[in-house]
Design a protein around this motif. Sequence first.
Motif, PDB file in Angstrom:
ATOM      1  N   ILE A 258       0.851  -1.195   0.000  1.00  0.00           N
ATOM      2  CA  ILE A 258       0.000   0.000   0.000  1.00  0.00           C
ATOM      3  C   ILE A 258       0.888   1.248   0.000  1.00  0.00           C
ATOM      4  N   ALA A 259       1.874   1.273   0.888  1.00  0.00           N
ATOM      5  CA  ALA A 259       2.791   2.411   0.976  1.00  0.00           C
ATOM      6  C   ALA A 259       3.647   2.534  -0.283  1.00  0.00           C
ATOM      7  N   GLU A 260       4.158   1.405  -0.766  1.00  0.00           N
ATOM      8  CA  GLU A 260       5.054   1.415  -1.922  1.00  0.00           C
ATOM      9  C   GLU A 260       4.376   1.901  -3.200  1.00  0.00           C
ATOM     10  N   HIS A 261       3.046   1.728  -3.288  1.00  0.00           N
ATOM     11  CA  HIS A 261       2.330   2.075  -4.514  1.00  0.00           C
ATOM     12  C   HIS A 261       1.438   3.310  -4.352  1.00  0.00           C
ATOM     13  N   GLY A 262       1.717   4.132  -3.329  1.00  0.00           N
ATOM     14  CA  GLY A 262       1.074   5.428  -3.213  1.00  0.00           C
ATOM     15  C   GLY A 262      -0.301   5.471  -2.598  1.00  0.00           C
ATOM     16  N   GLY A 263      -0.664   4.457  -1.831  1.00  0.00           N
ATOM     17  CA  GLY A 263      -1.952   4.481  -1.138  1.00  0.00           C
ATOM     18  C   GLY A 263      -1.852   5.282   0.147  1.00  0.00           C
ATOM     19  N   ASN A 264      -2.917   5.991   0.482  1.00  0.00           N
ATOM     20  CA  ASN A 264      -2.975   6.753   1.720  1.00  0.00           C
ATOM     21  C   ASN A 264      -3.848   5.985   2.706  1.00  0.00           C
TER      22      ASN A 264
ATOM     23  N   ILE B 105      -8.277   2.753   2.436  1.00  0.00           N
ATOM     24  CA  ILE B 105      -7.220   3.584   1.856  1.00  0.00           C
ATOM     25  C   ILE B 105      -7.814   4.580   0.872  1.00  0.00           C
ATOM     26  N   GLU B 106      -7.022   5.568   0.512  1.00  0.00           N
ATOM     27  CA  GLU B 106      -7.325   6.478  -0.585  1.00  0.00           C
ATOM     28  C   GLU B 106      -6.253   6.289  -1.644  1.00  0.00           C
ATOM     29  N   ALA B 107      -6.691   6.285  -2.911  1.00  0.00           N
ATOM     30  CA  ALA B 107      -5.757   6.158  -4.028  1.00  0.00           C
ATOM     31  C   ALA B 107      -6.492   6.492  -5.316  1.00  0.00           C
ATOM     32  N   THR B 108      -5.729   6.766  -6.360  1.00  0.00           N
ATOM     33  CA  THR B 108      -6.340   6.893  -7.684  1.00  0.00           C
ATOM     34  C   THR B 108      -6.710   5.484  -8.145  1.00  0.00           C
ATOM     35  N   PRO B 109      -7.632   5.337  -9.080  1.00  0.00           N
ATOM     36  CA  PRO B 109      -7.996   3.996  -9.563  1.00  0.00           C
ATOM     37  C   PRO B 109      -6.793   3.196 -10.078  1.00  0.00           C
TER      38      PRO B 109
ATOM     39  N   ILE C 175      -1.843  -1.472  -6.245  1.00  0.00           N
ATOM     40  CA  ILE C 175      -1.779  -1.900  -4.838  1.00  0.00           C
ATOM     41  C   ILE C 175      -2.318  -3.318  -4.692  1.00  0.00           C
ATOM     42  N   VAL C 176      -3.476  -3.587  -5.289  1.00  0.00           N
ATOM     43  CA  VAL C 176      -4.080  -4.928  -5.201  1.00  0.00           C
ATOM     44  C   VAL C 176      -3.147  -5.963  -5.824  1.00  0.00           C
ATOM     45  N   ASP C 177      -2.584  -5.647  -6.993  1.00  0.00           N
ATOM     46  CA  ASP C 177      -1.627  -6.565  -7.630  1.00  0.00           C
ATOM     47  C   ASP C 177      -0.406  -6.777  -6.739  1.00  0.00           C
ATOM     48  N   GLY C 178       0.081  -5.699  -6.105  1.00  0.00           N
ATOM     49  CA  GLY C 178       1.233  -5.800  -5.207  1.00  0.00           C
ATOM     50  C   GLY C 178       0.948  -6.678  -3.999  1.00  0.00           C
ATOM     51  N   LEU C 179      -0.256  -6.563  -3.451  1.00  0.00           N
ATOM     52  CA  LEU C 179      -0.646  -7.426  -2.323  1.00  0.00           C
ATOM     53  C   LEU C 179      -0.662  -8.890  -2.740  1.00  0.00           C
ATOM     54  N   ARG C 180      -1.274  -9.157  -3.879  1.00  0.00           N
ATOM     55  CA  ARG C 180      -1.358 -10.546  -4.369  1.00  0.00           C
ATOM     56  C   ARG C 180       0.038 -11.085  -4.684  1.00  0.00           C
ATOM     57  N   ASP C 181       0.878 -10.248  -5.298  1.00  0.00           N
ATOM     58  CA  ASP C 181       2.259 -10.665  -5.599  1.00  0.00           C
ATOM     59  C   ASP C 181       3.029 -10.987  -4.325  1.00  0.00           C
ATOM     60  N   ALA C 182       2.692 -10.303  -3.227  1.00  0.00           N
ATOM     61  CA  ALA C 182       3.356 -10.539  -1.940  1.00  0.00           C
ATOM     62  C   ALA C 182       2.770 -11.746  -1.208  1.00  0.00           C
ATOM     63  N   GLY C 183       1.779 -12.398  -1.814  1.00  0.00           N
ATOM     64  CA  GLY C 183       1.189 -13.580  -1.196  1.00  0.00           C
ATOM     65  C   GLY C 183       0.130 -13.263  -0.155  1.00  0.00           C
ATOM     66  N   ILE C 184      -0.380 -12.044  -0.169  1.00  0.00           N
ATOM     67  CA  ILE C 184      -1.435 -11.646   0.766  1.00  0.00           C
ATOM     68  C   ILE C 184      -2.775 -12.051   0.161  1.00  0.00           C
ATOM     69  N   ASN C 185      -3.604 -12.742   0.933  1.00  0.00           N
ATOM     70  CA  ASN C 185      -4.902 -13.189   0.459  1.00  0.00           C
ATOM     71  C   ASN C 185      -5.885 -12.027   0.501  1.00  0.00           C
ATOM     72  N   VAL C 186      -6.267 -11.522  -0.682  1.00  0.00           N
ATOM     73  CA  VAL C 186      -7.204 -10.410  -0.806  1.00  0.00           C
ATOM     74  C   VAL C 186      -8.603 -10.985  -0.996  1.00  0.00           C
ATOM     75  N   ILE C 187      -9.466 -10.789  -0.004  1.00  0.00           N
ATOM     76  CA  ILE C 187     -10.828 -11.306  -0.062  1.00  0.00           C
ATOM     77  C   ILE C 187     -11.762 -10.288  -0.703  1.00  0.00           C
ATOM     78  N   GLN C 188     -11.523  -9.008  -0.473  1.00  0.00           N
ATOM     79  CA  GLN C 188     -12.327  -7.942  -1.071  1.00  0.00           C
ATOM     80  C   GLN C 188     -11.396  -6.819  -1.467  1.00  0.00           C
ATOM     81  N   ALA C 189     -11.631  -6.282  -2.656  1.00  0.00           N
ATOM     82  CA  ALA C 189     -10.834  -5.151  -3.127  1.00  0.00           C
ATOM     83  C   ALA C 189     -11.787  -4.110  -3.688  1.00  0.00           C
ATOM     84  N   GLY C 190     -11.997  -3.029  -2.955  1.00  0.00           N
ATOM     85  CA  GLY C 190     -12.908  -1.985  -3.407  1.00  0.00           C
ATOM     86  C   GLY C 190     -14.319  -2.509  -3.472  1.00  0.00           C
ATOM     87  N   THR C 191     -14.939  -2.388  -4.643  1.00  0.00           N
ATOM     88  CA  THR C 191     -16.294  -2.892  -4.808  1.00  0.00           C
ATOM     89  C   THR C 191     -16.298  -4.354  -5.223  1.00  0.00           C
TER      90      THR C 191
END
Length: 177
Positions: free
Chosen positions: A31-37, A60-64, A70-86
């Motif tokens: 999140i931090a590395e890809h500019g999320g607030n 978080i706040e971020a541009t689309p 950020i979501v791709d970075g989380l998945r690449d890091a092996g973090i299980n993303v259950i919900q992303a935005g809508t």
Amino acid sequence: MSDSQTDIRAYTLRLELVDEPGELLRSLKPIAEHGGNLLSIFHERGNVTPRGHIPVEVDIEATPDRFETIVDGLRDAGINVIQAGTERYSEGLTVILSGHLIDTDLSDTLSQIQETKSATVTDISLSAPEGASDISSARFQLAAESGSTEQVLDSIRDIADEKDLRLVEPLSMGGTV
């Protein structure tokens, strides 16, 4: 400021983390590395998922564009993303693949399932009683976007055909993840 810079939106990420020291910090890094607030974190320490993981909700706040990165970075890091935005994975299904799973590259099979973009693997259980070079089976628990179950199954059927694996179709469908 460009239009893309002024198009900052609020997003919610729902993550499932392993209950180990440092996992929350590791999940915040992309999140931090890809500019999320960072707006807020709700770390549900007392609530454990069926897999024994900790659910965490991050606002978080971020541009689309940044949000997608950020979501791709989380998945690449092996973090299980259950919900992303809508995007909400609200349909659960379980399939079994049987055959030479290890010889046909189990990691590649997992990657191909993840590439469907309509589903995520939430759990996998592998059984290889005769060793890695013999026939094995794996139970995949998936979370799929609402209304995309048939599309996800079509993708898994294609993967099974390509790798000459036997597919046992959903043991249970519907419900929420």
